[in-house]
Design an enzyme around this catalytic site. Structure first.
Site, PDB file in Angstrom:
ATOM      1  N   TRP A 119       0.831  -1.211   0.000  1.00  0.00           N
ATOM      2  CA  TRP A 119       0.000   0.000   0.000  1.00  0.00           C
ATOM      3  C   TRP A 119       0.863   1.258   0.000  1.00  0.00           C
ATOM      4  O   TRP A 119       0.389   2.352  -0.258  1.00  0.00           O
ATOM      5  CB  TRP A 119      -0.920  -0.008   1.225  1.00  0.00           C
ATOM      6  CG  TRP A 119      -0.212   0.169   2.560  1.00  0.00           C
ATOM      7  CD1 TRP A 119       0.893  -0.493   3.001  1.00  0.00           C
ATOM      8  CD2 TRP A 119      -0.565   1.083   3.610  1.00  0.00           C
ATOM      9  NE1 TRP A 119       1.241  -0.077   4.269  1.00  0.00           N
ATOM     10  CE2 TRP A 119       0.361   0.896   4.670  1.00  0.00           C
ATOM     11  CE3 TRP A 119      -1.581   2.026   3.771  1.00  0.00           C
ATOM     12  CZ2 TRP A 119       0.301   1.628   5.860  1.00  0.00           C
ATOM     13  CZ3 TRP A 119      -1.626   2.741   4.963  1.00  0.00           C
ATOM     14  CH2 TRP A 119      -0.698   2.546   5.986  1.00  0.00           C
ATOM     15  N   ASP A 120       2.151   1.088   0.285  1.00  0.00           N
ATOM     16  CA  ASP A 120       3.090   2.206   0.297  1.00  0.00           C
ATOM     17  C   ASP A 120       2.929   3.070  -0.958  1.00  0.00           C
ATOM     18  O   ASP A 120       3.033   4.290  -0.897  1.00  0.00           O
ATOM     19  CB  ASP A 120       4.542   1.679   0.326  1.00  0.00           C
ATOM     20  CG  ASP A 120       4.845   0.739   1.483  1.00  0.00           C
ATOM     21  OD1 ASP A 120       3.929   0.023   1.923  1.00  0.00           O
ATOM     22  OD2 ASP A 120       6.008   0.703   1.926  1.00  0.00           O
TER      23      ASP A 120
ATOM     24  N   GLU B  27       0.594  -2.558  12.713  1.00  0.00           N
ATOM     25  CA  GLU B  27       0.653  -4.024  12.617  1.00  0.00           C
ATOM     26  C   GLU B  27       0.908  -4.717  13.952  1.00  0.00           C
ATOM     27  O   GLU B  27       0.883  -5.941  14.021  1.00  0.00           O
ATOM     28  CB  GLU B  27       1.738  -4.421  11.613  1.00  0.00           C
ATOM     29  CG  GLU B  27       1.396  -4.002  10.194  1.00  0.00           C
ATOM     30  CD  GLU B  27       2.506  -4.297   9.211  1.00  0.00           C
ATOM     31  OE1 GLU B  27       3.657  -4.462   9.643  1.00  0.00           O
ATOM     32  OE2 GLU B  27       2.212  -4.346   8.005  1.00  0.00           O
TER      33      GLU B  27
ATOM     34  N   LYS C   7       2.738   0.631  16.261  1.00  0.00           N
ATOM     35  CA  LYS C   7       3.921   0.573  15.400  1.00  0.00           C
ATOM     36  C   LYS C   7       4.067   1.854  14.574  1.00  0.00           C
ATOM     37  O   LYS C   7       5.153   2.376  14.385  1.00  0.00           O
ATOM     38  CB  LYS C   7       3.808  -0.631  14.458  1.00  0.00           C
ATOM     39  CG  LYS C   7       4.992  -0.765  13.511  1.00  0.00           C
ATOM     40  CD  LYS C   7       4.912  -2.010  12.654  1.00  0.00           C
ATOM     41  CE  LYS C   7       6.119  -2.124  11.728  1.00  0.00           C
ATOM     42  NZ  LYS C   7       6.018  -3.223  10.784  1.00  0.00           N
ATOM     43  N   GLN C   8       2.951   2.328  14.017  1.00  0.00           N
ATOM     44  CA  GLN C   8       3.035   3.446  13.076  1.00  0.00           C
ATOM     45  C   GLN C   8       1.716   4.199  13.059  1.00  0.00           C
ATOM     46  O   GLN C   8       0.695   3.697  13.532  1.00  0.00           O
ATOM     47  CB  GLN C   8       3.364   2.920  11.683  1.00  0.00           C
ATOM     48  CG  GLN C   8       2.300   2.040  11.069  1.00  0.00           C
ATOM     49  CD  GLN C   8       2.865   1.142   9.978  1.00  0.00           C
ATOM     50  OE1 GLN C   8       3.365   0.065  10.267  1.00  0.00           O
ATOM     51  NE2 GLN C   8       2.776   1.583   8.741  1.00  0.00           N
TER      52      GLN C   8
END
Ligand code: BGC
Length: 772
Positions: A322-323, A464, A578-579
């Site tokens: 998806w980046d 994640e 995580k992000q």
């Protein structure tokens, strides 16, 4: 200075990270920034875009071609290379204005010094070509033996991928050909070395030539190398084309090839260079991020997209995540819409793979691969991480549960259509992708009869570390958008292209379609801000998790490489993420949330974010700019923009190399600077500019391609200037808070007052952020 990246000494510790930092490429191939004498142990590689292979039962990965730049030296019988001889001096540099890599190494030889230089480029003009210029100068007479040609011993993570290797010499051209193991694709690399000086001896062995010559003190000995790479995906006889290409290159000569290459690069920079006034460090870092995107952009093909590690090797299986849609696409949309279209057409070409994956999970429609390669089938394994304590593979759910990927693809397509006005993408397969993804979500969703709403259960969001959660805010918001887009797309086609619409709609006659999408949309649940705290819960019961500071979580870590997510991961029972997740959602849907909501969530989630992914920091920079606190965002911008310059990212997990370049962060750096600090927002009709420049920045200036027209924008604290190219077709509406809207007609230049920008820098920087 802000076009040059350089190291002034050789360091063994940086061999691998410099391979990333000094990368060159042209979207067809990536050439790691290794030195001429390096081989597979130093991870030298020419990574080919879109050519994948599986060896044994190991995961599929992109193929690295034999390396035609390979060159080794001996002087008076002694091997001279940075790995064998301590150089007197060494410089490695990359001129990012023209993507030219250079090294200059001075060695001590008996009676004096020998200076070896090598310059090379991967042609942006001829996508199959590479060329190099070498020179030697000594302060005392000496005998040189040169070993140069094609190194067919390639670096692989999960190889070997090349079989039936044949090396030959055809009238001065060396040729290395092989066939990939899985798909039997022929790969051919040709090379020719040309020099004007007298040699004492020349011999060939395989695809290497050995040239011996005596050099006189003070004289310059120069030679050139022309090389070409083709595969059977390009043509039916790659060997013939590779040899032909090399001969044509040799006839043109190095200077002419270099000039054409530089001209192609000048064009790319004209479309995309972004100037930052007042901050040279940020300027270089941003330019370098743009450079990284330009060397991997698939300008020449809609069958490939950009892998998560670009073309810097085989890490992450050379797969597309998806980046691309969420982090890289905006750069291409604003600067090179043709390439943006290629990236999205890649999803059209891989739709069948996504359909197969949906069917595998018992769903309708299209469930895009978490890790996508040439066919669109998912390359992601069910056991993606090894537990460092037991050595056992851990069951991870990236493949099964990151359903947001299908929504990200739809978001990307719709962004492209609204931004460029190019509806042909929908007719070329984009509409089918959109509807198939909406169908997938319709069949994945759960209708909660108690709450009378559709929910999305059992998913993994961008964070994640928390797998298999219910109602992840980001996922649900994107699924809702998918349903809206599916309906808007149908309406657009019905009005503008009724015949094509009816033909397409026939394919959707059975199974869920517009009626079902509408019904689901009407009672679809997306987590909302709490009325008191304004916080949006990342997923159901997230707020019930153990709420500990990040430092405490880190103190519990027993092994430096232990995975914080997965079954027993330390983060899974805590609020540490995580992000960027909710904060990312606030950026994607920035017009739908108030500044107060964005600020409350930024402040809540920021200390809880580990930034275990290089995708994360740029989002905190973007939202900080959006809420008028650019100096909160600046350290995050710098962290993003320098990730491939400093090499400060994880390079190995256990014995597995996971390094490489970080294109999503590169795209994130551009987004933070342009969409964040310069405050650019274009909805397909109006250009809105709401600047929030960091303290040291006095202005940002950049080109913009909007609806096929070209503009130049300059944003300073005081004013916003937009100039339109004379050849533009339409006038553009420009608005900025605190200024009346104005029309910018073709050939005109207009200036608006920048409101609120003076507040920038006055926010006081949070210590927690500054310490990052
Ligand atoms: C991130 C993902 C990302 C992938 C590839 C992971 O570490 O968590 O969001 O897509 O890397 O860049």
């Amino acid at each position: 200075m802000s076009w040059m990246v350089e190291d002034r000494e050789f360091s063994r510790e940086h061999i691998v990270t410099n391979g990333n930092k000094y990368m060159t490429g042209n979207g067809y191939m990536g050439c790691r920034g290794t030195l001429e004498e390096f081989g597979k142990e130093q991870l030298a590689a020419i990574t080919l875009a879109g050519v994948y292979d599986q060896s044994g039962g190991k995961w599929r990965e992109p193929v690295n071609a034999p390396n035609p730049l390979f060159t080794r030296l001996r002087c008076n019988g002694e091997r001279l290379g940075v790995l064998n001889a301590e150089p007197l001096s060494h410089r490695q540099e990359l001129n990012i204005s023209a993507a030219v890599h250079k090294r200059e190494t001075v060695y001590s030889i008996s009676g004096g010094e020998l200076t070896f230089t090598a310059e090379r480029f991967v042609s942006m003009d001829q996508l199959h070509g590479l060329a190099a210029r070498f020179s030697l100068v000594a302060t005392s007479d000496c005998r040189i033996e040169l070993e140069t040609g094609i190194d067919s011993e390639v670096w692989d993570i999960n190889g070997p991928h090349l079989y039936g290797l044949q090396e030959q010499s055809i009238e001065g051209v060396l040729l290395s050909t092989a066939v990939t193991g899985e798909l039997n694709l022929r790969v051919a690399v040709a090379e020719m070395t040309v020099h004007g000086f007298e040699t004492q001896e020349t011999a060939w062995e395989g695809a290497r030539r050995f040239i011996a010559f005596d050099i006189k003190a003070g004289a310059v000995y120069e030679w050139f190398k022309y090389a070409a790479v083709y595969t059977e995906l390009d043509c039916s006889d790659p060997a013939v084309l590779a040899v032909q290409n090399v001969r044509t290159a040799e006839a043109a000569g190095y200077e002419q090839l270099l000039a054409a290459h530089c001209k192609a690069w000048a064009k790319r920079w004209k479309q995309s260079d972004c100037l930052i006034e007042g901050d040279d460090t940020a300027q270089l870092a941003l330019r370098y991020s743009i450079y990284q995107l330009l060397i991997i952009a698939p300008t020449g093909s809609e069958k490939v997209s950009i892998p998560a590690r670009g073309l810097s090797g085989q890490v992450y299986k050379g797969a597309v995540f998806w980046d691309t849609e969420m982090f890289m696409l905006p750069f291409f949309l604003h600067t090179d819409p043709g390439t943006a279209r290629n990236l999205l057409m890649y999803r059209v070409h891989t739709l069948d793979g996504a359909r197969r994956k949906a069917a595998e999970y018992g769903c309708h429609g299209a469930f895009y691969a978490w890790e996508s390669q040439d066919t669109g089938d998912d390359a992601c394994t069910l056991f993606n991480v090894n537990d460092v304590f037991t050595g056992r593979p851990m069951r991870t759910y990236f493949r099964d549960k990151q359903v947001h990927i299908s929504a990200d693809v739809v978001h990307g397509i719709w962004q492209y259509v609204s931004f460029t006005g190019d509806e042909s993408l929908l007719l070329d397969g984009g509409a089918e992708v959109i509807w198939e993804c909406a169908r997938f979500f319709y069949s994945y969703a759960y209708y909660n009869p108690v709450k009378r709403r559709y929910e999305i259960l059992d998913v993994t969001g961008p964070d994640e570390y928390h797998e298999r959660v219910n109602n992840n805010a980001f996922t649900n918001a994107l699924v809702r958008r998918t349903l809206e887009v599916a309906l808007e797309c149908a309406e657009l086609l019905q009005i503008m292209y009724p015949e094509q619409y009816h033909r397409l709609a026939l394919q959707f006659a059975e199974g869920p379609f517009l009626k079902e999408f509408q019904e689901m949309l009407e009672s679809f649940f997306v987590p909302q801000p709490d009325p008191d705290t304004l916080l949006i819960e990342q997923f159901d019961r997230y707020f019930k998790l153990e709420d500990i500071p990040l430092a405490e979580l880190k103190a519990r870590v027993l092994h430096p490489n232990e995975y914080l997510g997965g079954g027993n991961g330390l983060a899974t029972t805590t609020t540490i993420l995580k992000q960027a997740d909710v904060v990312l959602m606030l950026n994607v849907f920035k017009s739908s949330y108030s500044r107060a909501v964005k600020q409350a969530n930024w402040e809540y989630y920021e200390p809880r974010t580990e930034h275990g992914s290089s995708l994360s920091p740029c989002i905190y920079a973007l939202v900080a700019a959006d809420i008028g606190s650019p100096d909160w965002g600046y350290p995050y911008f710098m962290r993003t923009a320098t990730v491939d310059l400093t090499g400060e990212s994880k390079q190995y997990v256990g014995d597995l190399y996971i390094g490489g370049t970080h294109p999503a962060a590169n795209g994130g750096a551009w987004m933070a600077a342009v969409l964040g600090f310069a405050g650019v927002q274009f909805d397909g009709k109006t250009l809105q500019v709401k600047p929030a420049l960091p303290e040291q920045w006095t202005a940002v200036e950049l080109p913009l391609s909007l609806r096929g027209d070209s503009f130049r924008l300059r944003v300073s604290r005081e004013e916003i200037t937009v100039s339109a190219a004379a050849g533009n077709r339409d006038a553009l509406m420009v608005c900025s808070p605190g200024s009346a809207d104005q029309l910018c007609r073709p050939g005109a230049e207009l200036t608006l007052r920048a409101a609120g920008a003076a507040a920038a820098g006055a926010n006081g920087i949070d210590n927690a952020i500054a310490a990052e």
